[in-house]
Design a protein around this motif. Structure first.
Motif, PDB file in Angstrom:
ATOM      1  N   ASP A 276     -33.851  30.120  -4.129  1.00 36.91           N
ATOM      2  CA  ASP A 276     -34.841  29.160  -3.624  1.00 36.91           C
ATOM      3  C   ASP A 276     -34.873  27.961  -4.560  1.00 36.91           C
ATOM      4  O   ASP A 276     -35.344  28.084  -5.697  1.00 36.91           O
ATOM      5  CB  ASP A 276     -36.215  29.849  -3.569  1.00 36.91           C
ATOM      6  N   PRO A 277     -34.371  26.813  -4.207  1.00 34.68           N
ATOM      7  CA  PRO A 277     -33.698  26.512  -2.926  1.00 34.68           C
ATOM      8  C   PRO A 277     -32.307  27.128  -2.886  1.00 34.68           C
ATOM      9  O   PRO A 277     -31.687  27.276  -3.944  1.00 34.68           O
ATOM     10  CB  PRO A 277     -33.605  24.982  -2.947  1.00 34.68           C
ATOM     11  N   PRO A 278     -31.770  27.462  -1.664  1.00 40.22           N
ATOM     12  CA  PRO A 278     -30.436  28.050  -1.572  1.00 40.22           C
ATOM     13  C   PRO A 278     -29.379  27.088  -2.085  1.00 40.22           C
ATOM     14  O   PRO A 278     -29.562  25.876  -1.991  1.00 40.22           O
ATOM     15  CB  PRO A 278     -30.260  28.315  -0.076  1.00 40.22           C
ATOM     16  N   ILE A 279     -28.301  27.630  -2.632  1.00 38.97           N
ATOM     17  CA  ILE A 279     -27.190  26.760  -3.045  1.00 38.97           C
ATOM     18  C   ILE A 279     -25.913  27.245  -2.355  1.00 38.97           C
ATOM     19  O   ILE A 279     -25.913  28.288  -1.693  1.00 38.97           O
ATOM     20  CB  ILE A 279     -26.994  26.740  -4.582  1.00 38.97           C
ATOM     21  N   SER A 280     -24.845  26.457  -2.540  1.00 40.52           N
ATOM     22  CA  SER A 280     -23.576  26.830  -1.888  1.00 40.52           C
ATOM     23  C   SER A 280     -22.929  27.990  -2.657  1.00 40.52           C
ATOM     24  O   SER A 280     -23.275  28.261  -3.807  1.00 40.52           O
ATOM     25  CB  SER A 280     -22.641  25.634  -1.862  1.00 40.52           C
ATOM     26  N   LYS A 281     -21.969  28.647  -2.001  1.00 39.08           N
ATOM     27  CA  LYS A 281     -21.260  29.741  -2.660  1.00 39.08           C
ATOM     28  C   LYS A 281     -20.492  29.240  -3.889  1.00 39.08           C
ATOM     29  O   LYS A 281     -20.593  29.857  -4.953  1.00 39.08           O
ATOM     30  CB  LYS A 281     -20.319  30.411  -1.651  1.00 39.08           C
ATOM     31  N   PRO A 282     -19.734  28.109  -3.782  1.00 39.08           N
ATOM     32  CA  PRO A 282     -19.067  27.596  -4.991  1.00 39.08           C
ATOM     33  C   PRO A 282     -20.061  27.248  -6.092  1.00 39.08           C
ATOM     34  O   PRO A 282     -19.797  27.466  -7.276  1.00 39.08           O
ATOM     35  CB  PRO A 282     -18.334  26.348  -4.504  1.00 39.08           C
ATOM     36  N   GLY A 283     -21.232  26.750  -5.669  1.00 42.67           N
ATOM     37  CA  GLY A 283     -22.270  26.416  -6.651  1.00 42.67           C
ATOM     38  C   GLY A 283     -22.712  27.656  -7.410  1.00 42.67           C
ATOM     39  O   GLY A 283     -22.827  27.656  -8.632  1.00 42.67           O
ATOM     40  N   LEU A 284     -22.914  28.739  -6.668  1.00 46.88           N
ATOM     41  CA  LEU A 284     -23.366  29.980  -7.302  1.00 46.88           C
ATOM     42  C   LEU A 284     -22.265  30.553  -8.194  1.00 46.88           C
ATOM     43  O   LEU A 284     -22.528  31.054  -9.289  1.00 46.88           O
ATOM     44  CB  LEU A 284     -23.766  31.011  -6.234  1.00 46.88           C
ATOM     45  N   SER A 285     -21.022  30.458  -7.688  1.00 49.71           N
ATOM     46  CA  SER A 285     -19.881  30.960  -8.441  1.00 49.71           C
ATOM     47  C   SER A 285     -19.810  30.265  -9.802  1.00 49.71           C
ATOM     48  O   SER A 285     -19.623  30.909 -10.836  1.00 49.71           O
ATOM     49  CB  SER A 285     -18.609  30.707  -7.622  1.00 49.71           C
ATOM     50  N   HIS A 286     -20.013  28.948  -9.790  1.00 48.34           N
ATOM     51  CA  HIS A 286     -20.014  28.168 -11.016  1.00 48.34           C
ATOM     52  C   HIS A 286     -21.152  28.628 -11.936  1.00 48.34           C
ATOM     53  O   HIS A 286     -20.965  28.836 -13.141  1.00 48.34           O
ATOM     54  CB  HIS A 286     -20.176  26.676 -10.664  1.00 48.34           C
ATOM     55  N   ARG A 287     -22.326  28.842 -11.302  1.00 45.28           N
ATOM     56  CA  ARG A 287     -23.497  29.257 -12.086  1.00 45.28           C
ATOM     57  C   ARG A 287     -23.247  30.631 -12.733  1.00 45.28           C
ATOM     58  O   ARG A 287     -23.600  30.866 -13.891  1.00 45.28           O
ATOM     59  CB  ARG A 287     -24.706  29.333 -11.149  1.00 45.28           C
ATOM     60  N   MET A 288     -22.607  31.566 -11.960  1.00 47.55           N
ATOM     61  CA  MET A 288     -22.334  32.903 -12.492  1.00 47.55           C
ATOM     62  C   MET A 288     -21.390  32.818 -13.697  1.00 47.55           C
ATOM     63  O   MET A 288     -21.571  33.530 -14.686  1.00 47.55           O
ATOM     64  CB  MET A 288     -21.700  33.810 -11.415  1.00 47.55           C
ATOM     65  N   ARG A 289     -20.383  31.928 -13.579  1.00 46.80           N
ATOM     66  CA  ARG A 289     -19.443  31.785 -14.705  1.00 46.80           C
ATOM     67  C   ARG A 289     -20.183  31.312 -15.960  1.00 46.80           C
ATOM     68  O   ARG A 289     -19.927  31.787 -17.063  1.00 46.80           O
ATOM     69  CB  ARG A 289     -18.334  30.787 -14.337  1.00 46.80           C
ATOM     70  N   ARG A 290     -21.157  30.408 -15.745  1.00 49.24           N
ATOM     71  CA  ARG A 290     -21.931  29.906 -16.887  1.00 49.24           C
ATOM     72  C   ARG A 290     -22.727  31.043 -17.521  1.00 49.24           C
ATOM     73  O   ARG A 290     -22.751  31.209 -18.742  1.00 49.24           O
ATOM     74  CB  ARG A 290     -22.891  28.798 -16.409  1.00 49.24           C
ATOM     75  N   ILE A 291     -23.386  31.826 -16.661  1.00 49.68           N
ATOM     76  CA  ILE A 291     -24.201  32.960 -17.149  1.00 49.68           C
ATOM     77  C   ILE A 291     -23.336  33.921 -17.956  1.00 49.68           C
ATOM     78  O   ILE A 291     -23.684  34.338 -19.069  1.00 49.68           O
ATOM     79  CB  ILE A 291     -24.869  33.700 -15.960  1.00 49.68           C
TER      80      ILE A 291
END
Ligand code: ZN
Length: 304
Positions: A276-291
């Motif tokens: 919330d707010p939703p993001i794109s799959k590539p956006g999340l993928s990038h975020r997961m790599r950061r985490i």
């Protein structure tokens, strides 16, 4: 009913019409039958349509009368001719001199026309042919204990642009096809286009099924790869949280981490839509790599 029997039943529905072809078909049956000598002819078959076809065929071809016998044990029919005048008629129509008993040689004079050649091969298949069910590997064969005859029939077929293979077993010689196109050509030529079509359809279906299986396997492999990657990320994050706590991650990433840990099997696109707010799959993928890289860095710091 086996596919061989179905194919023979289809062939036996072809009407017995032209005299020349009736002689040729009967010749094929006789050569590949149980016994074909100047003292006795005996045709043994467990194929009922064939047993019913033989008497009218012999009548048309040679003017010879035989009766359809009762089926014996195992549903086998044995049609026998031992009477001299009847045998004489058959042998003279086929151009044999009874003084020389070369019964099991091919007299090509009987099968000069194309129509007759096809009928002759139909007779052989009816008497001694088998064909594997279309859902199995292609295999069509014609068997005889007479090796020379087998070679002579092979050379006839080569002249007709059929391409069987020849094999010799201890007690038999056989012509066979393992290629579907060759077997289909043979069946179509001898008058079984329906059986040929069944083989072709089964082959197309098999190819299609293999293609689908390959696709499914590939997709399954991707799912496994994705879930392995997720499991690895989760392990790294948990270790970092245990060792260093939530503070090593920026607040903006906490919700993403929580969602990932709460639902380890969810795909990235599912998680992305729940944010919330939703993001794109590539956006999340990038975020997961950061985490994950923050988690790894924290773990390394802990070790040093
Ligand atoms: Zn003919």
């Amino acid at each position: 009913m086996s596919f061989s029997s179905e194919t023979k039943a289809e062939l036996c529905r072809i009407p017995v019409s032209r005299m020349c072809c009736a002689v040729a078909e009967a010749y094929g049956i006789l050569l590949y039958a149980h016994t074909f000598s100047h003292t006795e002819i005996c045709m043994v078959t467990s194929c009922e349509p064939l047993a019913r076809r033989i008497p009218p065929l012999l009548a048309r071809a040679f003017g010879v009368t035989v009766k359809l016998p009762e089926a014996g044990s195992g549903g086998r029919y044995a049609i026998k001719i031992t009477e001299e005048t009847q045998l004489g008629r058959i042998f003279s129509a086929l151009g044999y001199d009874l003084k020389y008993h070369l019964s099991y040689h091919l007299n090509r004079n009987v099968i000069e026309e194309d129509c007759c050649r096809a009928s002759f091969l139909r007779g052989i298949f009816l008497a001694a042919g088998t064909v594997a069910s279309p859902d199995k590997k292609t295999h069509l064969e014609l068997t005889t204990p007479h090796h020379t005859l087998c070679r002579e029939v092979m050379s006839l077929m080569l002249d007709m642009e059929l391409s069987p293979k020849l094999a010799t077993r201890k007690s038999a010689s056989l012509l066979y096809w393992k290629d579907t196109a060759g077997a289909e050509d043979f069946l179509t030529l001898i008058g079984a286009p329906h059986a040929a079509l069944c083989m072709m359809e089964a082959k197309v279906e098999k190819q299609l099924r293999n293609q689908i299986n390959r696709q499914v396997n590939c997709e399954a492999a991707n799912v496994i790869k994705a879930s392995n990657a997720a499991a690895e990320q989760i392990a790294v994050i948990r270790r970092a949280l245990d060792q260093s706590g939530w503070d090593i991650f920026p607040d903006a990433l906490h919700e993403t981490i929580r969602l990932r840990l709460d639902d380890p099997t969810a795909s990235l696109s599912e998680l992305a839509s729940r944010l919330d707010p939703p993001i794109s799959k590539p956006g999340l993928s990038h975020r997961m790599r950061r985490i994950v890289s923050i988690a790894r860095a924290a773990a390394e710091e802990e070790q040093t």
